[in-house]
Design an enzyme around this catalytic site. Structure first.
Site, PDB file in Angstrom:
ATOM      1  N   ARG A 152      21.263 -10.584  81.144  1.00  0.00           N
ATOM      2  CA  ARG A 152      20.432 -11.370  80.243  1.00  0.00           C
ATOM      3  C   ARG A 152      19.065 -10.681  80.155  1.00  0.00           C
ATOM      4  O   ARG A 152      18.652  -9.978  81.076  1.00  0.00           O
ATOM      5  CB  ARG A 152      20.250 -12.796  80.755  1.00  0.00           C
ATOM      6  CG  ARG A 152      21.545 -13.594  80.877  1.00  0.00           C
ATOM      7  CD  ARG A 152      21.257 -14.982  81.442  1.00  0.00           C
ATOM      8  NE  ARG A 152      22.466 -15.802  81.486  1.00  0.00           N
ATOM      9  CZ  ARG A 152      23.263 -15.930  82.536  1.00  0.00           C
ATOM     10  NH1 ARG A 152      22.972 -15.279  83.668  1.00  0.00           N
ATOM     11  NH2 ARG A 152      24.331 -16.698  82.492  1.00  0.00           N
ATOM     12  N   LYS A 176      20.827 -17.832  85.672  1.00  0.00           N
ATOM     13  CA  LYS A 176      20.525 -19.227  85.353  1.00  0.00           C
ATOM     14  C   LYS A 176      20.769 -20.111  86.568  1.00  0.00           C
ATOM     15  O   LYS A 176      21.679 -19.863  87.354  1.00  0.00           O
ATOM     16  CB  LYS A 176      21.396 -19.700  84.187  1.00  0.00           C
ATOM     17  CG  LYS A 176      20.991 -19.113  82.841  1.00  0.00           C
ATOM     18  CD  LYS A 176      21.811 -19.721  81.724  1.00  0.00           C
ATOM     19  CE  LYS A 176      21.347 -19.223  80.361  1.00  0.00           C
ATOM     20  NZ  LYS A 176      22.153 -19.805  79.265  1.00  0.00           N
ATOM     21  N   HIS A 244      20.301  -9.502  73.456  1.00  0.00           N
ATOM     22  CA  HIS A 244      21.513 -10.284  73.709  1.00  0.00           C
ATOM     23  C   HIS A 244      22.741  -9.640  73.077  1.00  0.00           C
ATOM     24  O   HIS A 244      23.856  -9.833  73.550  1.00  0.00           O
ATOM     25  CB  HIS A 244      21.334 -11.714  73.202  1.00  0.00           C
ATOM     26  CG  HIS A 244      22.108 -12.710  73.996  1.00  0.00           C
ATOM     27  ND1 HIS A 244      21.887 -12.921  75.352  1.00  0.00           N
ATOM     28  CD2 HIS A 244      23.126 -13.542  73.660  1.00  0.00           C
ATOM     29  CE1 HIS A 244      22.719 -13.845  75.791  1.00  0.00           C
ATOM     30  NE2 HIS A 244      23.486 -14.228  74.799  1.00  0.00           N
ATOM     31  N   ARG A 247      24.355  -7.509  75.594  1.00  0.00           N
ATOM     32  CA  ARG A 247      25.148  -8.314  76.536  1.00  0.00           C
ATOM     33  C   ARG A 247      26.491  -8.700  75.913  1.00  0.00           C
ATOM     34  O   ARG A 247      27.539  -8.622  76.563  1.00  0.00           O
ATOM     35  CB  ARG A 247      24.354  -9.549  76.932  1.00  0.00           C
ATOM     36  CG  ARG A 247      25.054 -10.499  77.895  1.00  0.00           C
ATOM     37  CD  ARG A 247      24.032 -11.535  78.378  1.00  0.00           C
ATOM     38  NE  ARG A 247      24.631 -12.764  78.865  1.00  0.00           N
ATOM     39  CZ  ARG A 247      25.054 -12.959  80.114  1.00  0.00           C
ATOM     40  NH1 ARG A 247      24.982 -11.977  81.002  1.00  0.00           N
ATOM     41  NH2 ARG A 247      25.553 -14.124  80.476  1.00  0.00           N
ATOM     42  N   HIS A 270      28.595 -16.488  84.129  1.00  0.00           N
ATOM     43  CA  HIS A 270      28.902 -17.755  83.473  1.00  0.00           C
ATOM     44  C   HIS A 270      29.413 -18.760  84.495  1.00  0.00           C
ATOM     45  O   HIS A 270      30.303 -18.451  85.290  1.00  0.00           O
ATOM     46  CB  HIS A 270      29.979 -17.563  82.397  1.00  0.00           C
ATOM     47  CG  HIS A 270      29.482 -16.887  81.168  1.00  0.00           C
ATOM     48  ND1 HIS A 270      30.322 -16.288  80.251  1.00  0.00           N
ATOM     49  CD2 HIS A 270      28.224 -16.714  80.681  1.00  0.00           C
ATOM     50  CE1 HIS A 270      29.603 -15.776  79.266  1.00  0.00           C
ATOM     51  NE2 HIS A 270      28.330 -16.029  79.503  1.00  0.00           N
ATOM     52  N   TYR A 279      34.698 -14.639  73.990  1.00  0.00           N
ATOM     53  CA  TYR A 279      34.859 -13.201  73.779  1.00  0.00           C
ATOM     54  C   TYR A 279      36.329 -12.809  73.655  1.00  0.00           C
ATOM     55  O   TYR A 279      36.636 -11.630  73.552  1.00  0.00           O
ATOM     56  CB  TYR A 279      34.227 -12.414  74.932  1.00  0.00           C
ATOM     57  CG  TYR A 279      32.754 -12.612  75.037  1.00  0.00           C
ATOM     58  CD1 TYR A 279      31.891 -11.978  74.155  1.00  0.00           C
ATOM     59  CD2 TYR A 279      32.221 -13.455  76.000  1.00  0.00           C
ATOM     60  CE1 TYR A 279      30.519 -12.165  74.235  1.00  0.00           C
ATOM     61  CE2 TYR A 279      30.848 -13.648  76.095  1.00  0.00           C
ATOM     62  CZ  TYR A 279      30.011 -12.997  75.213  1.00  0.00           C
ATOM     63  OH  TYR A 279      28.661 -13.192  75.300  1.00  0.00           O
TER      64      TYR A 279
END
Length: 303
Positions: A152, A176, A244, A247, A270, A279
């Site tokens: 990120r 995150k 992004h 990524r 994730h 994806y």
């Protein structure tokens, strides 16, 4: 604009302090909660709710309907209701509410589109930068690390020198929710980090930040976005280059080569597999093996 009633505002302020102090969420996540809950408080007052204890399921639906009529798209409406559910869950935990009136209320589902990515040929074109100054070396290293590890933007900017194990070809990043993860970055990225580190002292570093601005301070996210976009134009890449997208390209190229969805989930950081599944139209050694076998820049070993 009518002031927000203290009976609505004060519990929200307490919740935001909880997110900052106890949950230690990122400033951007805190800001998102603050914006969503402020909008909800204004809407709540419009429908006659001046205290959270008077909010029921029917009024939650009214809040959702008013948000929709105001032009909020499905994804944004889902974010708003998610923020409300989290806040109301907290009120339940504090004994303010007996139950969460937003539970079970869902927004209409919107199709999730595969994020646009850069194909491998365009990526190679982007990365063949003419290295005529230290800033170009820095930018090449940032591009290689971001694409090489699927970071990120906040993770790239937050990277410190001590977070990189050059010998092992690994980086530690804080993602995150303050979740730390170890990632392989590939031989090419390591090579360009070495080139950059040989020049880093020219910028007069003021701390341990890996990537520096002209002033020797940690480079800003805005500066990275600007530099990447400029390189896309200079290199003649048809796609608009933003962090992004690198990524997304990492995720897409890894899945195309390996087909290992679970490994890509771990590499991207994730929390839920469903996030990674957009994806698709364990232990660290396994991740490293998948990476080495699948990532274009790991296989080529270009420098």
């Amino acid at each position: 604009m009518t002031p927000i009633a203290p009976s609505l505002q004060q519990p929200v302020d307490a919740f935001l302090r909880y997110l900052k102090v106890e949950r230690q969420l990122s400033p951007l996540t805190q800001l998102s909660y603050s914006r969503q809950l402020t909008a909800l408080m204004r809407l709540a007052q419009e429908i006659g709710v001046t205290d959270w204890t008077t909010l029921d399921a029917a009024r939650v639906r009214m809040l959702a309907a008013r948000s929709k009529r105001a032009g909020l798209q499905s994804a944004s409406l889902a974010l708003r209701l998610s923020s409300l559910r989290s806040f109301l869950d907290w009120l339940v935990s504090q004994g303010v509410l007996h139950a969460n009136p937003a539970k079970g209320i869902r927004t209409p589902r919107s199709g999730r589109h595969l994020p646009k990515n850069i194909d491998v040929d365009e990526m190679n074109q982007l990365l063949e930068i003419d290295l005529n100054d230290p800033l170009a070396v820095r930018d090449r290293a940032m591009l290689e690390v971001m694409y090489g590890a699927g970071l990120r933007l906040s993770e790239l900017v937050g990277l410190d020198c001590r977070h990189v194990d050059m010998a092992a070809g690994e980086v530690w990043v804080m993602g995150k929710g303050s979740k730390e993860r170890k990632l392989p970055i590939g031989r090419t990225a390591v090579t360009w980090l070495e080139h950059w580190l040989a020049m880093r002292d020219l910028f007069g570093p003021q701390d341990d930040a890996m990537f520096l601005s002209n002033q020797g301070r940690r480079i800003s996210t805005r500066n990275v976005q600007k530099r990447f976009a400029e390189w896309g134009v200079k290199q003649g890449v048809n796609s608009h280059i933003h962090p992004h997208k690198l990524r997304h390209s990492f995720a897409t190229h890894m899945l195309e080569s390996s087909g290992d969805l679970r490994a890509v989930q771990e590499l991207l950081g994730h929390a839920n597999l469903t996030t990674t599944q957009i994806y698709t139209h364990l232990d660290f050694q396994h991740l490293a093996n998948v990476y080495d076998a699948a990532h274009p820049r790991a296989k080529r070993g270009k420098s």
